[in-house]
Write a protein that holds these residues in place. Structure first.
Motif, PDB file in Angstrom:
ATOM      1  N   GLU A  88      11.517   2.217  22.453  1.00  0.00           N
ATOM      2  CA  GLU A  88      12.654   1.983  21.556  1.00  0.00           C
ATOM      3  C   GLU A  88      12.223   1.447  20.195  1.00  0.00           C
ATOM      4  OE1 GLU A  88      13.103   1.099  25.023  1.00  0.00           O
ATOM      5  OE2 GLU A  88      14.000   3.103  25.029  1.00  0.00           O
ATOM      6  N   VAL A  89      10.947   1.588  19.844  1.00  0.00           N
ATOM      7  CA  VAL A  89      10.512   1.227  18.497  1.00  0.00           C
ATOM      8  C   VAL A  89      10.190   2.509  17.733  1.00  0.00           C
ATOM      9  CG1 VAL A  89       9.656  -1.047  19.134  1.00  0.00           C
ATOM     10  CG2 VAL A  89       8.100   0.897  19.227  1.00  0.00           C
ATOM     11  N   ARG A  90      10.604   2.546  16.481  1.00  0.00           N
ATOM     12  CA  ARG A  90      10.474   3.756  15.670  1.00  0.00           C
ATOM     13  C   ARG A  90       9.599   3.504  14.447  1.00  0.00           C
ATOM     14  NH1 ARG A  90      12.778   8.340  18.387  1.00  0.00           N
ATOM     15  NH2 ARG A  90      14.123   7.379  19.952  1.00  0.00           N
ATOM     16  N   VAL A  91       9.021   4.565  13.948  1.00  0.00           N
ATOM     17  CA  VAL A  91       8.156   4.496  12.778  1.00  0.00           C
ATOM     18  C   VAL A  91       9.015   4.387  11.519  1.00  0.00           C
ATOM     19  CG1 VAL A  91       6.389   5.706  11.440  1.00  0.00           C
ATOM     20  CG2 VAL A  91       6.415   5.895  13.947  1.00  0.00           C
ATOM     21  N   TYR A  92       8.587   3.568  10.573  1.00  0.00           N
ATOM     22  CA  TYR A  92       9.156   3.638   9.234  1.00  0.00           C
ATOM     23  C   TYR A  92       8.020   3.766   8.234  1.00  0.00           C
ATOM     24  CZ  TYR A  92       8.362  -1.457   8.469  1.00  0.00           C
ATOM     25  OH  TYR A  92       7.819  -2.710   8.319  1.00  0.00           O
ATOM     26  N   LYS A  93       8.292   4.454   7.135  1.00  0.00           N
ATOM     27  CA  LYS A  93       7.243   4.852   6.193  1.00  0.00           C
ATOM     28  C   LYS A  93       7.576   4.380   4.780  1.00  0.00           C
ATOM     29  CE  LYS A  93       4.498   7.915   7.107  1.00  0.00           C
ATOM     30  NZ  LYS A  93       3.068   7.889   7.507  1.00  0.00           N
ATOM     31  N   GLY A  94       6.536   4.283   3.964  1.00  0.00           N
ATOM     32  CA  GLY A  94       6.706   3.974   2.559  1.00  0.00           C
ATOM     33  C   GLY A  94       6.851   2.494   2.296  1.00  0.00           C
ATOM     34  N   GLY A  95       6.402   2.050   1.139  1.00  0.00           N
ATOM     35  CA  GLY A  95       6.565   0.666   0.750  1.00  0.00           C
ATOM     36  C   GLY A  95       7.984   0.403   0.272  1.00  0.00           C
ATOM     37  N   SER A  96       8.346  -0.862   0.161  1.00  0.00           N
ATOM     38  CA  SER A  96       9.688  -1.236  -0.272  1.00  0.00           C
ATOM     39  C   SER A  96       9.598  -2.207  -1.449  1.00  0.00           C
ATOM     40  CB  SER A  96      10.446  -1.903   0.876  1.00  0.00           C
ATOM     41  OG  SER A  96       9.953  -3.213   1.110  1.00  0.00           O
ATOM     42  N   ARG A 150       3.781  -5.140  -1.023  1.00  0.00           N
ATOM     43  CA  ARG A 150       2.717  -5.012  -2.015  1.00  0.00           C
ATOM     44  C   ARG A 150       2.264  -3.565  -2.115  1.00  0.00           C
ATOM     45  NH1 ARG A 150       0.521 -10.203  -3.166  1.00  0.00           N
ATOM     46  NH2 ARG A 150      -0.753  -9.105  -4.686  1.00  0.00           N
ATOM     47  N   GLU A 151       1.436  -3.301  -3.135  1.00  0.00           N
ATOM     48  CA  GLU A 151       0.988  -1.942  -3.447  1.00  0.00           C
ATOM     49  C   GLU A 151       0.331  -1.237  -2.258  1.00  0.00           C
ATOM     50  OE1 GLU A 151      -2.479   0.112  -6.229  1.00  0.00           O
ATOM     51  OE2 GLU A 151      -1.855  -1.955  -6.590  1.00  0.00           O
ATOM     52  N   TYR A 152      -0.305  -1.990  -1.400  1.00  0.00           N
ATOM     53  CA  TYR A 152      -1.026  -1.418  -0.258  1.00  0.00           C
ATOM     54  C   TYR A 152      -0.134  -0.488   0.559  1.00  0.00           C
ATOM     55  CZ  TYR A 152      -3.284  -1.414   4.374  1.00  0.00           C
ATOM     56  OH  TYR A 152      -3.825  -1.055   5.573  1.00  0.00           O
ATOM     57  N   LYS A 171       3.970   8.043 -23.886  1.00  0.00           N
ATOM     58  CA  LYS A 171       5.303   7.545 -24.212  1.00  0.00           C
ATOM     59  C   LYS A 171       5.695   6.359 -23.352  1.00  0.00           C
ATOM     60  CE  LYS A 171      10.050   9.159 -24.859  1.00  0.00           C
ATOM     61  NZ  LYS A 171      10.974  10.330 -24.774  1.00  0.00           N
ATOM     62  N   VAL A 172       5.293   6.360 -22.095  1.00  0.00           N
ATOM     63  CA  VAL A 172       5.696   5.287 -21.168  1.00  0.00           C
ATOM     64  C   VAL A 172       4.474   4.621 -20.553  1.00  0.00           C
ATOM     65  CG1 VAL A 172       7.964   6.240 -20.633  1.00  0.00           C
ATOM     66  CG2 VAL A 172       5.964   7.038 -19.351  1.00  0.00           C
ATOM     67  N   ARG A 173       3.384   4.585 -21.299  1.00  0.00           N
ATOM     68  CA  ARG A 173       2.120   4.059 -20.760  1.00  0.00           C
ATOM     69  C   ARG A 173       2.284   2.611 -20.321  1.00  0.00           C
ATOM     70  NH1 ARG A 173      -2.684   5.409 -24.466  1.00  0.00           N
ATOM     71  NH2 ARG A 173      -2.222   7.444 -23.532  1.00  0.00           N
ATOM     72  N   GLY A 174       1.822   2.340 -19.117  1.00  0.00           N
ATOM     73  CA  GLY A 174       1.874   0.992 -18.573  1.00  0.00           C
ATOM     74  C   GLY A 174       3.085   0.724 -17.705  1.00  0.00           C
ATOM     75  N   ASP A 175       4.092   1.598 -17.751  1.00  0.00           N
ATOM     76  CA  ASP A 175       5.272   1.403 -16.910  1.00  0.00           C
ATOM     77  C   ASP A 175       4.931   1.645 -15.449  1.00  0.00           C
ATOM     78  OD1 ASP A 175       6.654   0.912 -19.173  1.00  0.00           O
ATOM     79  OD2 ASP A 175       7.980   2.649 -19.058  1.00  0.00           O
ATOM     80  N   GLN A 176       5.525   0.843 -14.573  1.00  0.00           N
ATOM     81  CA  GLN A 176       5.302   1.034 -13.148  1.00  0.00           C
ATOM     82  C   GLN A 176       6.038   2.294 -12.666  1.00  0.00           C
ATOM     83  OE1 GLN A 176       3.230  -0.294 -11.295  1.00  0.00           O
ATOM     84  NE2 GLN A 176       2.859  -2.437 -11.834  1.00  0.00           N
ATOM     85  N   LEU A 177       5.437   2.989 -11.733  1.00  0.00           N
ATOM     86  CA  LEU A 177       5.987   4.257 -11.233  1.00  0.00           C
ATOM     87  C   LEU A 177       6.801   4.076  -9.966  1.00  0.00           C
ATOM     88  CD1 LEU A 177       2.804   6.426 -11.855  1.00  0.00           C
ATOM     89  CD2 LEU A 177       4.916   6.421 -13.195  1.00  0.00           C
ATOM     90  N   ALA A 178       6.946   2.854  -9.490  1.00  0.00           N
ATOM     91  CA  ALA A 178       7.728   2.589  -8.277  1.00  0.00           C
ATOM     92  C   ALA A 178       8.201   1.146  -8.305  1.00  0.00           C
ATOM     93  CB  ALA A 178       6.890   2.860  -7.025  1.00  0.00           C
ATOM     94  N   GLY A 221       3.174  -9.244  -6.976  1.00  0.00           N
ATOM     95  CA  GLY A 221       2.326 -10.332  -6.511  1.00  0.00           C
ATOM     96  C   GLY A 221       3.198 -11.465  -6.017  1.00  0.00           C
ATOM     97  N   LYS A 222       2.580 -12.549  -5.622  1.00  0.00           N
ATOM     98  CA  LYS A 222       3.343 -13.674  -5.096  1.00  0.00           C
ATOM     99  C   LYS A 222       4.333 -14.177  -6.142  1.00  0.00           C
ATOM    100  CE  LYS A 222       2.889 -18.233  -2.960  1.00  0.00           C
ATOM    101  NZ  LYS A 222       3.832 -17.891  -1.873  1.00  0.00           N
ATOM    102  N   GLY A 223       5.614 -14.189  -5.777  1.00  0.00           N
ATOM    103  CA  GLY A 223       6.649 -14.643  -6.687  1.00  0.00           C
ATOM    104  C   GLY A 223       6.947 -13.700  -7.830  1.00  0.00           C
ATOM    105  N   ASP A 224       6.483 -12.469  -7.756  1.00  0.00           N
ATOM    106  CA  ASP A 224       6.700 -11.490  -8.835  1.00  0.00           C
ATOM    107  C   ASP A 224       7.265 -10.200  -8.254  1.00  0.00           C
ATOM    108  OD1 ASP A 224       6.709  -9.868 -11.026  1.00  0.00           O
ATOM    109  OD2 ASP A 224       4.556  -9.969 -11.409  1.00  0.00           O
ATOM    110  N   TYR A 225       8.591 -10.054  -8.323  1.00  0.00           N
ATOM    111  CA  TYR A 225       9.255  -8.877  -7.781  1.00  0.00           C
ATOM    112  C   TYR A 225       9.712  -7.895  -8.870  1.00  0.00           C
ATOM    113  CZ  TYR A 225       9.471 -11.223  -3.259  1.00  0.00           C
ATOM    114  OH  TYR A 225       9.152 -11.834  -2.081  1.00  0.00           O
TER     115      TYR A 225
END
Length: 562
Positions: free
Chosen positions: A508-516, A520-522, A304-311, A316-320
């Protein structure tokens, strides 16, 4: 004679059985102590305890995350060669986590409460409100036009359900503390322990604090007896042996007071993001799961939603966000929460949208050799400050202490109505085996015992040396300095221009997780970890809260017999 003996034995046996049955019946009562046989929750006073407690209620905004074991860290090739997330086996206790990131609407509710309770028009309170404000200037870019976000993102209702950004780690912790007090205040109001609508009827500076209520309930709300001892039909009272009536306050024994909202630990966040609960594949159990969803790709494979991004992330460069009219992920900057499918724990946006603060102090290596249960680096143990009369010291309106952060921001150390905190000392650490100091952020990595190149001095550019107390530790990071004021009343900011600094890592530096949305996908892999100063904020880091689970590991499995 034998018949008489038999009859006597029968009578004795019947009596013993009767007594035993009476004893068993009494011991099985939920309101009778198995230790002493005394009555619990008697109307005549004595020990009060919630014997009807079943299990922890899920607090507002949270979902349950059943704990377990998992492979923490990156299991694929590390193409960036960071080597700061080597795989290791960890076990996490059950806990609760926010279904979504904290939104702008949630955070502006917090700001509204602070503004009403500590009016910034009063000089003594000005720093409290200013210290809680997000940094809206994080949207600015020297070669980009983003003023619409600078002016509207935080407060405009169009962005109300978008994740809040521009919030530092310290501000996120303060929000969690505030949320704890407001939720417990509501619970106590609903149970009749405090007056109805007390949360909106207080004077400036006279507020509810959970720790104060537990340790010194009569000093809550500035000692306002009409609030903490409401004259209603549901008023909680107890009769003493002399016949006097006294108020009963809710302690931990009632089960009403919720554990604290807090930032999740790195191990909790990563475990929750993976969402292993419905997956029984052997390879996944052994740590082969790459994303919060099942599969090796960022696009949906459902018909039903094939190809839709999950996040929501940068393609890519210039593609948000993809081509207009046929958007890849439905957003160019952040997106409203719940726009993508949740993972198997029911958590939304554990990859993409915004990266998220976690509680841990950053170190390049997770010390799994020392601890593989509820791993967390950042413990700083404190205790309640005690006044000369033996009571806890409550911060008053006139005793607010403000701290100047390394970036020049000013925040309140403790709010009025809270209990002042001091580091634990030898009274708690003497001959202990599990900890021996208050500040454990450097344990086994950065303190004198673990530093390879530890010296008793440091050199400035001009060759001068500091005293022995100012030692060089493992992480030789810049040491900027901010003085409160100079002779004219202005704040002095000094930059560390030394060329001998070798790292940006410190306590005084803290961890942050997950992409934003701008990663990029990495970076969508839950195992990825980065760090940022706890006093600074960005346009791509948000946060969500967590809460510890008390009692059984699984919901609905509390089978304790009274």
């Amino acid at each position: 004679m034998d018949m008489k003996k038999a009859m006597v034995c029968k009578v004795l046996l019947t009596t013993v059985l009767a007594v035993s049955l009476v004893g068993c019946k009494r011991s099985s009562s939920s309101n009778t102590s198995r230790g002493t046989g005394w009555d619990i929750n008697s109307r005549d006073g004595g020990f009060q305890y919630n014997t009807d407690f079943k299990e922890q209620e899920t607090a507002p905004g949270l979902v349950f995350v059943e704990g377990g074991t998992f492979t923490m860290g990156k299991v694929g090739d590390d193409v960036m060669h960071d080597w700061n997330n080597s795989p290791n086996q960890q076990h996490v206790q059950s806990f609760y986590m926010d279904e979504t990131e904290v939104t702008n609407k949630m955070y502006t509710e917090y700001l509204d409460w602070i503004k009403r309770t500590y009016p910034p028009t009063e000089e003594n309170f000005k720093g409290i409100y200013n210290g809680a404000l997000p940094d809206t200037l994080v949207w600015r870019n020297r070669l980009g036009y983003n003023e619409v976000m600078t002016e509207n993102y935080l407060r405009h209702p169009a962005y109300g359900e978008y994740p809040v950004v521009g919030v530092s780690w310290i501000q996120a912790v303060e929000f969690a503390n505030w949320r704890t007090d407001r939720v417990n205040e509501l619970y106590l109001e609903e149970e009749g322990y405090i007056a109805r609508d007390a949360k909106i009827a207080v004077e400036a500076g006279e507020t509810f604090n959970t720790d104060t209520y537990i340790n010194a309930p009569t000093q809550t709300y500035g000692g306002n007896d009409s609030i903490i001892s409401p004259q209603t039909t549901r008023r909680r009272v107890q009769t003493t042996a002399s016949g006097d009536t006294i108020n009963v306050y809710a302690g931990r024994e009632t089960g009403i007071i919720s554990p604290d909202y807090r930032l999740p630990t790195e191990a909790e966040w990563e475990y929750a993001a993976l969402g292993l609960t419905e997956l029984r594949n052997y390879n996944i159990y052994r740590g082969r799961k790459k994303y919060p969803w099942d599969g090796q790709y960022t696009r949906s494979g459902k018909r039903k939603v094939r190809g839709d991004q999950l996040a929501n992330f940068k393609q890519g460069k210039g593609d948000y966000g993809g081509i207009a009219g046929w958007s890849d992920d439905g957003a160019d900057i952040t997106n409203a929460v719940k726009q993508y499918e949740p993972n198997d724990f029911g958590l939304y946006d554990m990859a993409g949208n915004v990266a998220e603060w976690v509680a841990d102090v950053y170190r390049p290596i997770v010390d799994d050799e020392f601890n593989d249960f509820n791993y967390y680096r950042g413990n700083v143990y404190t205790k309640n400050s005690i006044s000369e009369d033996g009571t806890v010291k409550i911060v008053t309106v006139d005793e607010i202490v403000y701290d100047t952060l390394p970036n020049g921001d000013v925040i309140a150390r403790d709010l009025p109505g809270e209990i002042a905190q001091v580091p634990v000392d030898e009274d708690e650490t003497y001959l202990r085996q599990n900890f021996d100091r208050s500040d454990n952020r450097n344990f086994r990595d950065g303190d004198k015992r673990s530093s390879r190149y530890y010296r008793d001095y440091d050199e400035f550019d001009d060759g001068r040396k500091t005293t022995a107390s100012q030692t060089r530790k493992m992480y030789n990071s810049p040491k900027h300095n901010v003085e409160h004021v100079d002779s004219t009343g202005e704040m002095i900011r000094e930059y560390d221009k030394s060329n001998k600094r070798t790292s940006l890592i410190n306590d005084e530096v803290r961890v942050y997780k997950g992409g934003s949305w701008k990663d990029r996908e990495y970076w969508l892999d839950p195992a990825q970890r980065r760090y940022f100063p706890q006093t600074m904020a960005t346009d791509y880091i948000g946060f969500r809260c967590a809460m510890s689970r008390v009692g059984s590991k699984s919901k609905g499995r509390n089978k304790t017999k009274n």
